[in-house]
Design an enzyme around this catalytic site. Structure first.
Site, PDB file in Angstrom:
ATOM      1  N   ASP A  85      19.953 -35.915  36.021  1.00 41.60           N
ATOM      2  CA  ASP A  85      19.135 -34.853  36.598  1.00 41.60           C
ATOM      3  C   ASP A  85      19.946 -33.558  36.583  1.00 41.60           C
ATOM      4  O   ASP A  85      21.143 -33.561  36.248  1.00 41.60           O
ATOM      5  CB  ASP A  85      18.748 -35.245  38.030  1.00 41.60           C
TER       6      ASP A  85
ATOM      7  N   GLU B 187      19.955 -28.774  33.274  1.00 39.09           N
ATOM      8  CA  GLU B 187      19.461 -27.637  32.496  1.00 39.09           C
ATOM      9  C   GLU B 187      20.562 -26.709  31.961  1.00 39.09           C
ATOM     10  O   GLU B 187      20.313 -26.119  30.890  1.00 39.09           O
ATOM     11  CB  GLU B 187      18.459 -26.832  33.339  1.00 39.09           C
TER      12      GLU B 187
ATOM     13  N   ASP C 163       9.939 -31.993  39.001  1.00 38.57           N
ATOM     14  CA  ASP C 163       9.557 -31.999  40.414  1.00 38.57           C
ATOM     15  C   ASP C 163       8.106 -31.575  40.605  1.00 38.57           C
ATOM     16  O   ASP C 163       7.803 -30.451  41.023  1.00 38.57           O
ATOM     17  CB  ASP C 163      10.487 -31.072  41.196  1.00 38.57           C
TER      18      ASP C 163
END
Length: 1053
Positions: free
Chosen positions: A638, A641, A715
């Site tokens: 997770d 990015e 999310d």
């Protein structure tokens, strides 16, 4: 900071707000996009292909001399090295070089040799640099009709801004092993009579062409080039009269900002734009508060217990509008966003171009955005969006819907679908921040305008002409999805967070008690020792190995989260070792390790563009390093990015540097993919024989991420609107060749009710990745939390998923072999049916299951669009729903869809394998027999495949231990037959997998049988059967024939 989450709870800080869009830039706030959007800079760039610079390279000559050239190059390099200086060893290569042909090679290039090269000259009266500008053009004719168009600066030998080639990342993105040159190519020179087939003879001198293909004498592809002003038009040679399928530069929006030295004018503009932080504080009139942390939305947490307030943006003009075609100098050499400054030491380096798909009204791709699958227009009258689609991987906290703002991943691929030109598209190979405008040309054709912050123009034309061919071609560039382990296709149960071992055992035990199938239980960040990944909180999880072994003893695996941010703690072995080895991303000066804020507080980030860093990270998954891990533990990546809570746009500053000294802006969109790649390699290498397939879920991605694991949509929220958008988002990901994808069942943020949870579980059961997940503030939502009645419905949906696991596994095999997506838009299977081009609320799993999720409350019936090319049967009742009709037609039929029903239909002409025995995990099903569901078409024929291997290892690749069964059925007036023919991998016979399972067929269910048989037999043995005249369903009982060998069942009427 270890107590960050506890601090947030004490302060009453929650995540009840939607995304703060002011934290993320738009095109108007981004200097390179603002400069070039529309026609703002068009007058500064007008390119002419220099006729005297053109060189054609015969494919046969290139192949013949390849070894000789390689040997000569090695000798030249040795000689130049001996003269002193590595830079002197770079001779003119595939691209680059000075005008006299004695320049440097581009060291970053990977791929096929060029077919044609030349120079582009900027003939605009005024250029952005104020000087004459020349660029290097190369065309690479490739096999399968692919074409690469590459434009770079002309790299010079002497010192200056062009001494070093612009950094690109071919080696990290492209599958160069599967990229081959076309077998033949022919240069059509200016004025050649062939050109008059397309252009008026009076204009032929301003055009030239390139014919290429894989078979001499047969029609291939033809690239027409206009030399002044430069543009390119790709044709299918067997249909020249239909016009081009793709054009490049026709709108004259091509631009390439040449690197140059900073001028006095540039310095003045930068000084005028810059404001110091003190000046900003004076303007605000507010004293600074002590910051003790940051939340995921990028807002500060103050020592006095308050939180930074979101700014309310007033409607005002932040940047001057260009009323004339001139260069907007604001932000050329320095750029500010909020309190962050981008030093931009190399100045403006943007590239861009227009690409049009003549005759096409529908284009798709550019994931990831929370928007419709068909791309909306972003400019022009009646545009769907005000801003262009943005490709820049970002941690967008509680994202908005129906907007083109960037999300977690980026695939710069656009696919066009048209009755006139079929399927074709372009891959814009550039990992820097990119904006894409979609607009309609004068004739209604869809056009795109690409604008990237840096890099080069590196464009792949993917010509199709149909979806299957297109995705095979694209797979040659970026790879295919590997065969996932079977367990990863089952149901995954996750929450932020299962708080301790007792909680894990209770959740697992309840699944066992209810006979509810699931395969994997997940642990979020709270399982670690203070957000130190590869560790366990030994108060909450004192016996992690025992816990995993307990679940594995009942056929379940576990997944733990491992994020890329590393807590800056000298006593944390991961951090201390990474620091000592010098593996971290550096500050803008390239000296100090970058320090950013994420879940652990102060954090460092490994440089995953560096092979040594990737290898070291992979080693950390070894059982000796990752204490408490076992072979049944897999990984979730997770925040990759990468997410940096106190950084610009909740990410890293663009002027940070990797270990090679290249700025973050050059490789930003690659970071998440490379992190997932390194993790997957670690899970593979941790086993002595490197023979167990990994499973890694990632949030961030780029083109090629399909090779490394699964992706989810991040999310989302427990709202009907987020359930509704899930299907278009997942279809867009599949358009981008990312097949192993899913959305969090139930929605991550907020609380779901029983009806929403039911509909989401039903929808999730028919998506490739199937996981339930929830935020720590959300109420518990395990399947039994909604009462017995709802639990039964949820279990039914999960059971339907498990019954279809053999089919899912087979469709993934097809994806791995052909590149075709697993979850398909309707047009992918029916490319001639124009009325299906805009449909994104229903889809196909493989070619044979049509799914229409229910995405609104209180629904009892649903309208489904059925292609009339085929008959369609209800997958549950087995009755015919839609009859076969005209080719290319659509029948809209309203079907029942109450709370117990999800509309799913099987295509007539298909055979789908299922396993119907209720088990509690896929592992427990491995030796179960199959039931074949045969759906006859209008000609009373059906075919289907069943792929089998050991479901966990790489033996299907390393040893060819696999079986592909091809099943067929046909019924005539008086007789019918069901057959099995098999492709047996040479390693299957005598393998442990073969001997450990029977793989029998225990039942055959046939739909669309028009009469009752008189007898059914296999060999000389009669088989029992039943026939339902009202539904035309024939059930053959206990044929007990193996799926792994050939046989034939006879049906007599």
């Amino acid at each position: 900071m270890r107590g960050l989450l506890q601090l947030l709870v004490l302060l009453g800080i929650t995540s009840a707000f939607a995304v703060d869009q002011s934290k993320f830039r738009t095109c108007d706030q981004t200097s390179f996009c603002r400069r070039h959007r529309g026609e703002h800079s068009a007058a500064l760039y007008k390119y002419r292909l220099d006729k005297d610079s053109i060189h054609f390279h015969l494919p046969s000559e290139v192949e013949k001399n390849e070894k000789e050239k390689a040997a000569a190059a090695a000798m030249d390099e040795a000689k130049r090295q001996a003269k002193g200086g590595l830079w002197q060893s770079l001779k003119k290569g595939i691209l680059g070089g000075s005008e006299d042909g004695d320049g440097k090679k581009d060291p970053y290039y990977r791929g096929t040799t060029p077919t044609l090269t030349g120079h582009l000259i900027n003939t605009a009266p005024k250029t952005s640099t104020g000087h004459k500008e020349r660029l290097e053009l190369s065309l690479h004719a490739m096999s399968q009709g692919l074409l690469r168009l590459r434009i770079t600066e002309i790299y010079q030998e002497h010192s200056g801004p062009h001494e070093k080639a612009r950094v690109t990342y071919d080696e990290l993105v492209l599958e160069t092993d599967t990229m081959e040159s076309a077998e033949h190519a022919r240069w059509i020179q200016p004025g050649d009579s062939y050109l008059t087939k397309i252009v008026p003879s009076a204009e032929a001198e301003n055009y030239m062409g390139l014919q290429y293909g894989d078979e001499e004498g047969k029609s291939g592809m033809f690239l027409l080039m206009r030399m002044d002003s430069f543009a390119a038009y790709l044709y299918r040679e067997d249909n020249l009269e239909a016009g081009p399928i793709t054009t490049f530069g026709e709108k004259q929006m091509t631009h390439f900002e040449i690197r140059r030295s900073k001028t006095h004018e540039d310095i003045s503009a930068s000084a005028e734009d810059e404001k110091s932080e003190d000046e900003k504080d004076d303007e605000d009139g507010k004293p600074e508060k002590e910051i003790v942390g940051y939340w995921e939305d990028g807002l500060a947490i103050y020592a006095d217990g308050t939180r930074e307030e979101r700014k309310v943006e007033e409607e005002e003009e932040d940047h001057r509008k260009l009323t004339e075609l001139d260069l907007d100098r604001e932000g050329l050499w320095e750029e500010n966003f909020e309190s962050h400054k981008d030093s931009k030491p190399h100045g403006p380096m943007s590239v861009g171009a227009d690409i049009t798909f003549p005759g096409s009204s529908f284009v798709y791709g550019l994931p990831e955005h929370a928007s419709a699958t068909p791309l909306k227009t972003t400019i022009g009258e009646g545009a769907g969006y005000e801003h262009p689609y943005r490709l820049y991987n970002l941690d967008v906290f509680e994202y908005d819907l129906d907007v083109p703002m960037a999300l977690y991943g980026a695939v710069p691929l656009v696919v066009s679908q048209s009755p006139k030109t079929g399927t074709n598209g372009v891959f814009w190979h550039n990992p820097t921040e990119t904006f894409v405008d979609i607009f309609e040309s004068e004739d209604g054709s869809k056009s795109t305008h690409w604008m990237s912050e840096s890099g080069i123009i590196d464009l792949f034309f993917v010509p199709g002409p149909d979806p299957k061919t297109f995705y095979h071609q694209y797979s040659l560039l970026t790879g295919v999805v590997p065969q996932p382990p079977m367990f990863s296709l089952g149901y995954h149960q996750c929450r932020w967070n299962y708080k301790d071992e007792q909680d894990v055992y209770q959740v697992h035990g309840k699944f066992e008690e209810l006979d509810y199938p699931y395969d994997v239980l997940w642990l979020d960040i709270e399982h670690t020792d203070g957000k130190r990944y590869f560790t366990w909180d030994h108060h909450l999880f004192p016996h992690p190995e025992k816990m995993q072994e307990k679940l594995w003893s009942q056929g379940r695996r576990m997944v733990t989260i491992v994020d890329p941010h590393v807590k800056r703690d000298d006593h944390y072995y991961i951090h201390s070792e990474a620091t000592a080895k010098g593996l971290y991303i550096k500050d803008k000066d390239g000296k100090k390790d970058f320090d950013g804020w994420c879940w652990p507080g102060s954090s460092s980030y490994l440089d995953f563009t560096n092979a040594k860093a990737r290898d070291w990270w992979a080693e950390q998954f070894g059982y000796d390093n990752y204490k408490g891990s076992t072979p049944s533990l897999f990984t979730w990546n997770d925040m990759n990015e990468p997410s940096v809570f106190n950084g610009p746009e909740v990410s890293m500053q663009k002027d940070l540097k990797n270990l090679d000294g290249d700025e973050h802006r050059e490789w930003h969109n690659l970071y998440g993919m490379l992190f997932q790649r390194s993790t997957a390699e670690g899970l593979t290498k941790r086993n002595p024989d490197h023979n167990i397939r990994p499973f890694v879920l990632s949030r961030a991605f780029f083109a090629g991420s399909q090779k490394y694991g699964a992706i989810w949509t991040g999310d989302n929220a427990a709202q009907w609107s987020h359930l509704e958008i899930a299907t278009p988002m997942l279809l867009s990901l599949n358009v981008g060749a990312l097949s192993f994808v899913g959305a969090d069942v139930g929605g991550f943020f907020g609380n779901t009710d029983a009806e929403l949870m039911t509909r989401w579980m039903q929808a999730g059961a028919y998506t490739p990745f199937f996981r339930g997940h929830a935020h720590h503030d959300a109420k518990r939502r395990e399947p039994w939390m909604f009462g017995e009645e709802t639990m039964v419905r949820l279990r039914k949906a999960a059971m339907a998923r498990y019954a279809l696991l053999p089919y899912w596994y087979t469709v993934f095999r097809e994806a791995g072999l052909t590149g075709m997506p697993v979850m398909r838009t309707m047009w992918m299977q029916y490319p001639s049916t124009e009325s299906l081009y805009g449909v994104d609320d229903q889809y196909l799993v493989g070619s044979d299951l049509l799914v229409k999720p229910v995405t609104a409350p209180d629904v009892v019936q649903t309208t489904v669009k059925f292609p009339t090319d085929d008959i369609w049967y209800d997958a549950e009742s087995l009755t015919e729903v839609s009859k076969q009709g005209s080719t290319g037609g659509v029948m809209e039929i309203t079907v029942p869809s109450d709370i117990d029903t999800i509309p799913v239909f099987q295509r007539g002409g298909s055979i789908i394998p299922r396993k119907l025995r209720l088990r509690r995990s896929s592992h427990m099903m491995s030796n179960d027999p199959y039931t074949l569901f045969v759906a006859l078409d209008g000609s009373q024929v059906a075919v289907g495949d069943l792929y089998m291997d050991d479901e966990v290892s790489f033996n299907h690749e390393k040893k060819e231990e696999y079986v592909m069964a091809t099943l067929s059925a046909a019924i005539s007036d008086n007789a019918g037959v069901i057959k099995n023919s098999v492709e047996v991998g040479k390693g299957w016979v005598g393998s442990e997998t073969e001997s450990s399972s029977s793989r029998l067929i225990e039942r055959i269910v046939m739909m669309g049988v028009k009469a009752a048989p008189s007898s059914i037999s296999v060999g000389k043995e009669a088989l029992g059967f039943t026939y339902d005249m009202s539904s035309n369903v024939l059930v053959i009982r206990k044929p007990d024939v193996p799926t792994t060998s050939e046989w034939e069942i006879s049906i007599m009427f």
